[in-house]
Write a protein that holds these residues in place. Structure first.
Motif: not given
Length: 136
Positions: A12, A14, A38, A40-43, A65, A84
């Motif tokens: 993420h 993050a 990331g 699957e990058p987070g918010e 992120p 990852c």
């Protein structure tokens, strides 16, 4: 020698990879190029990771992120993955390290501090390996 370039990757972007980038920026300064991303990058960055880093005098609160790109991997000398798995692209001739670290997501600060301290120690060792003098 050109300054070494390091990319930290987690799912993420993050927590772990952001803390690692924060340590490397802090300890290595301008002598090393630092990236994090990331798969699957987070918010947003984990606020507990921000607090944990603030406790050691490093501010990562302005970071966001970012998505992992093949270009980021290709332009880095060392790629450090943190959980990852197979989602990280692999390019020949790159140095890959996998740091097995607990995920700080959802952890209280008491659970994040040991992860932070382990990352800080590994970053300091990485700087020595790269021949970059550590700033404190």
């Amino acid at each position: 020698m050109d300054k070494p370039s390091v990319l930290f990757v987690c799912v993420h972007n993050a927590g772990r990879s952001q803390m690692a980038a924060g340590f490397l920026n802090h300890y290595g300064g301008d002598a090393v190029e630092v990236r994090s991303a990331g798969s699957e990058p987070g918010e947003a960055i984990n606020p507990v990771a921000v607090s944990a880093m603030r406790e050691v005098g490093i501010d990562i609160s302005e970071q966001r992120p970012k998505s992992l790109t093949a270009d980021a991997v290709e332009s880095s000398d060392v790629v450090i993955t943190m959980g990852c798995g197979d989602t990280c692209p692999v390019f020949p001739g790159k140095r890959y390290l996998d740091w097995e670290l607990d995920d700080p997501a959802g952890q209280p600060i008491e659970g994040v501090r040991p992860v932070r301290d382990e990352i800080g120690a590994r970053v300091a060792a990485l700087l020595r390996e790269l021949g970059v003098p550590e700033r404190r």
